[in-house]
Scaffold this motif. Structure first.
Motif, mmCIF file in Angstrom:
data_model
loop_
_atom_site.group_PDB
_atom_site.id
_atom_site.type_symbol
_atom_site.label_atom_id
_atom_site.label_comp_id
_atom_site.label_asym_id
_atom_site.label_seq_id
_atom_site.Cartn_x
_atom_site.Cartn_y
_atom_site.Cartn_z
ATOM 1 N N GLU A 240 9.124 -10.907 10.976
ATOM 2 C CA GLU A 240 8.263 -11.151 9.823
ATOM 3 C C GLU A 240 8.868 -10.448 8.622
ATOM 4 N N MET A 241 9.211 -11.234 7.613
ATOM 5 C CA MET A 241 9.817 -10.696 6.398
ATOM 6 C C MET A 241 8.741 -10.530 5.333
ATOM 7 N N PHE A 242 8.543 -9.283 4.906
ATOM 8 C CA PHE A 242 7.746 -9.026 3.715
ATOM 9 C C PHE A 242 8.710 -8.812 2.557
ATOM 10 N N PHE A 243 8.226 -8.949 1.368
ATOM 11 C CA PHE A 243 9.073 -8.733 0.206
ATOM 12 C C PHE A 243 8.313 -7.853 -0.762
ATOM 13 N N GLY A 244 9.032 -7.048 -1.517
ATOM 14 C CA GLY A 244 8.345 -6.100 -2.374
ATOM 15 C C GLY A 244 9.202 -5.609 -3.511
ATOM 16 N N VAL A 245 8.562 -4.816 -4.365
ATOM 17 C CA VAL A 245 9.217 -4.225 -5.529
ATOM 18 C C VAL A 245 9.067 -2.714 -5.414
ATOM 19 N N GLN A 246 10.170 -2.006 -5.570
ATOM 20 C CA GLN A 246 10.183 -0.560 -5.417
ATOM 21 C C GLN A 246 9.535 0.122 -6.618
ATOM 22 N N GLN A 247 8.780 1.193 -6.336
ATOM 23 C CA GLN A 247 8.212 1.996 -7.406
ATOM 24 C C GLN A 247 9.229 3.054 -7.826
ATOM 25 N N GLY A 248 9.917 2.788 -8.930
ATOM 26 C CA GLY A 248 10.945 3.710 -9.399
ATOM 27 C C GLY A 248 12.040 3.876 -8.372
ATOM 28 N N ASP A 249 12.398 5.137 -8.086
ATOM 29 C CA ASP A 249 13.414 5.437 -7.076
ATOM 30 C C ASP A 249 12.783 5.956 -5.789
ATOM 31 N N SER A 250 11.490 5.734 -5.628
ATOM 32 C CA SER A 250 10.765 6.302 -4.499
ATOM 33 C C SER A 250 10.893 5.425 -3.253
ATOM 34 N N ASP A 251 10.309 5.904 -2.151
ATOM 35 C CA ASP A 251 10.252 5.142 -0.905
ATOM 36 C C ASP A 251 8.938 4.384 -0.768
ATOM 37 N N ILE A 252 8.219 4.236 -1.869
ATOM 38 C CA ILE A 252 6.970 3.490 -1.902
ATOM 39 C C ILE A 252 7.197 2.175 -2.646
ATOM 40 N N PHE A 253 6.677 1.093 -2.098
ATOM 41 C CA PHE A 253 6.860 -0.233 -2.667
ATOM 42 C C PHE A 253 5.485 -0.864 -2.915
ATOM 43 N N VAL A 254 5.461 -1.882 -3.744
ATOM 44 C CA VAL A 254 4.339 -2.819 -3.714
ATOM 45 C C VAL A 254 4.860 -4.037 -2.987
ATOM 46 N N SER A 255 4.098 -4.568 -2.048
ATOM 47 C CA SER A 255 4.652 -5.599 -1.179
ATOM 48 C C SER A 255 3.674 -6.750 -0.999
ATOM 49 N N SER A 256 4.191 -7.789 -0.350
ATOM 50 C CA SER A 256 3.383 -8.978 -0.076
ATOM 51 C C SER A 256 2.497 -8.788 1.133
ATOM 52 N N GLN A 257 2.680 -7.688 1.872
ATOM 53 C CA GLN A 257 1.909 -7.483 3.101
ATOM 54 C C GLN A 257 0.422 -7.430 2.776
ATOM 55 N N THR A 258 -0.352 -8.216 3.497
ATOM 56 C CA THR A 258 -1.774 -8.314 3.208
ATOM 57 C C THR A 258 -2.520 -7.099 3.723
ATOM 58 N N THR A 259 -3.711 -6.877 3.184
ATOM 59 C CA THR A 259 -4.590 -5.819 3.653
ATOM 60 C C THR A 259 -5.840 -6.461 4.247
ATOM 61 N N ASP A 260 -6.770 -5.612 4.711
ATOM 62 C CA ASP A 260 -8.002 -6.142 5.294
ATOM 63 C C ASP A 260 -8.829 -6.903 4.264
ATOM 64 N N ALA A 261 -8.745 -6.463 3.011
ATOM 65 C CA ALA A 261 -9.515 -7.124 1.958
ATOM 66 C C ALA A 261 -8.816 -8.413 1.532
ATOM 67 N N VAL A 262 -9.607 -9.351 1.047
ATOM 68 C CA VAL A 262 -9.049 -10.599 0.526
ATOM 69 C C VAL A 262 -8.329 -10.287 -0.779
ATOM 70 N N THR A 263 -7.101 -10.713 -0.907
ATOM 71 C CA THR A 263 -6.322 -10.412 -2.097
ATOM 72 C C THR A 263 -5.902 -11.693 -2.793
ATOM 73 N N GLN A 264 -5.820 -11.623 -4.119
ATOM 74 C CA GLN A 264 -5.365 -12.761 -4.898
ATOM 75 C C GLN A 264 -3.859 -12.919 -4.748
ATOM 76 N N SER A 265 -3.363 -14.092 -5.121
ATOM 77 C CA SER A 265 -1.936 -14.363 -4.930
ATOM 78 C C SER A 265 -1.058 -13.540 -5.868
ATOM 79 N N THR A 266 -1.633 -12.966 -6.931
ATOM 80 C CA THR A 266 -0.847 -12.108 -7.824
ATOM 81 C C THR A 266 -1.069 -10.626 -7.529
ATOM 82 N N THR A 267 -1.761 -10.312 -6.432
ATOM 83 C CA THR A 267 -2.022 -8.925 -6.055
ATOM 84 C C THR A 267 -0.987 -8.457 -5.040
#
Length: 338
Positions: free
Chosen positions: A174-201
């Motif tokens: 399973e490939m998720f894709f994301g954008v890195q926050q600065g130079d950190s090891d934290i990303f924002v990603s496409s991986q869904t959460t328990d809550a319903v999320t919009q397509s731009t979230t």
């Protein structure tokens, strides 16, 4: 899996070089399979995160999404155009999206990212997922693995899932894709959460930091450390209960930060199982299990966190038990059975 993803990223770098789609970086293996444990002995699913950087002439801006009451931190990725006139003057084959006539751009250049994978100037998860799906199908015949393995694409709206098989052997990715926050090891990603999320979230994702935490523990722990055996055993048992594997993983990570690693040797196996269950019981009783990363100030120095994440109020993974007394009663009953 690592070889397959490296070949895929290399192929995509070649075919996308003259386009204005996101630039794909080397995939990072995350999740239980890459952390050294798995709740299932068979049918293991390998999760990889593919970091994306903006194509030339574009920039990404992360905006914290404070709308709604979704748990955790969620972001939107705003895409902006930047001037490339200087590059044109230096002979680069790129027309400036900001200052060239639209008619000339349509005639001589691929469309900008804003016109392909965005909705209202924000990177769209579902459009990006469909793009990844098409990329994998197009790339597969060119990859060395295609000569001996068979590819089957699997449905998914916020990731790209596929299975490869050879005779009786098979595995899922399973490939998720994301954008890195600065130079950190934290990303924002496409991986869904328990809550319903919009397509731009794009939910904040901690999988890379957690994988690096387990890698750090592996370098410090005794050779006969049983921390992964504890985690694998308990998450396997939990498959028949209402507790998530992520809950147990979080409990074990907290315990690894509390109990000296010298006390995780094989001869302490039963004691550590007891400690883990006692901690889980206390968290259930208090209806509070703090997220391991958000608000943490005890991470190893080699794991980089965004400056603001340590000051964020810790996320309670048991927030639903506070809001729903019947769910709390059921959780306590299931713990007794466990």
């Amino acid at each position: 899996t690592t070889d397959l993803m490296d070949n895929f990223i290399m192929f995509c770098g070649h075919v996308l070089s003259d386009t204005f789609y996101p630039v794909l970086q080397r995939a990072i293996g995350v999740g239980s399979a890459f952390e050294g444990w798995s709740p299932r002995e068979k049918d293991v699913e390998y999760q990889v995160l593919v970091p994306m950087t903006p194509p030339r002439g574009h920039t990404f801006h992360l905006e914290l999404d404070s709308e709604g009451q979704r748990p955790g931190r969620n972001f939107r990725v705003r895409v902006e155009l930047e001037c490339t006139c200087t590059r044109e003057q230096q002979g680069e084959n790129t027309l400036c999206f900001l200052h060239q006539p639209e008619e000339e751009l349509r005639r001589n250049q691929q469309p900008s990212l804003l016109h392909t994978l965005c909705t209202d100037s924000y990177l769209d998860v579902e459009k990006t997922s469909r793009w990844f799906y098409q990329l994998v199908r197009a790339a597969w015949p060119a990859l060395p693995q295609s000569h001996t393995w068979h590819l089957v694409m699997l449905p998914s709206t916020r990731s790209c899932k596929f299975k490869v098989s050879k005779g009786k052997e098979s595995f899922c990715v399973e490939m998720f894709f994301g954008v890195q926050q600065g130079d950190s090891d934290i990303f924002v990603s496409s991986q869904t959460t328990d809550a319903v999320t919009q397509s731009t979230t794009w939910p904040e994702n901690y999988a890379v930091a957690e994988m690096k935490f387990f890698r750090h523990i592996a370098t410090q722990a005794p050779r006969d450390s049983v921390h992964l055996k504890c985690l694998q055993l308990l998450t396997h048992i939990l498959l028949g209960f209402g507790f998530s594997t992520y809950t147990m993983k979080t409990v074990v990570m907290h315990q690894l930060n509390t109990i000296p690693l010298s006390l995780w040797r094989r001869r302490y196996f039963l004691q550590r199982l007891g400690d883990i269950m006692t901690y889980l019981h206390c968290c259930l009783h208090e209806k509070c299990l703090d997220h391991f990363v958000i608000g943490s100030n005890r991470f190893p120095q080699e794991i980089s966190l965004p400056p603001d994440i340590e000051s964020v109020e810790p996320l309670n993974l048991f927030h639903h038990l506070v809001q729903n007394p019947s769910a709390h009663s059921q959780a306590m009953s299931e713990f007794e059975d466990l």
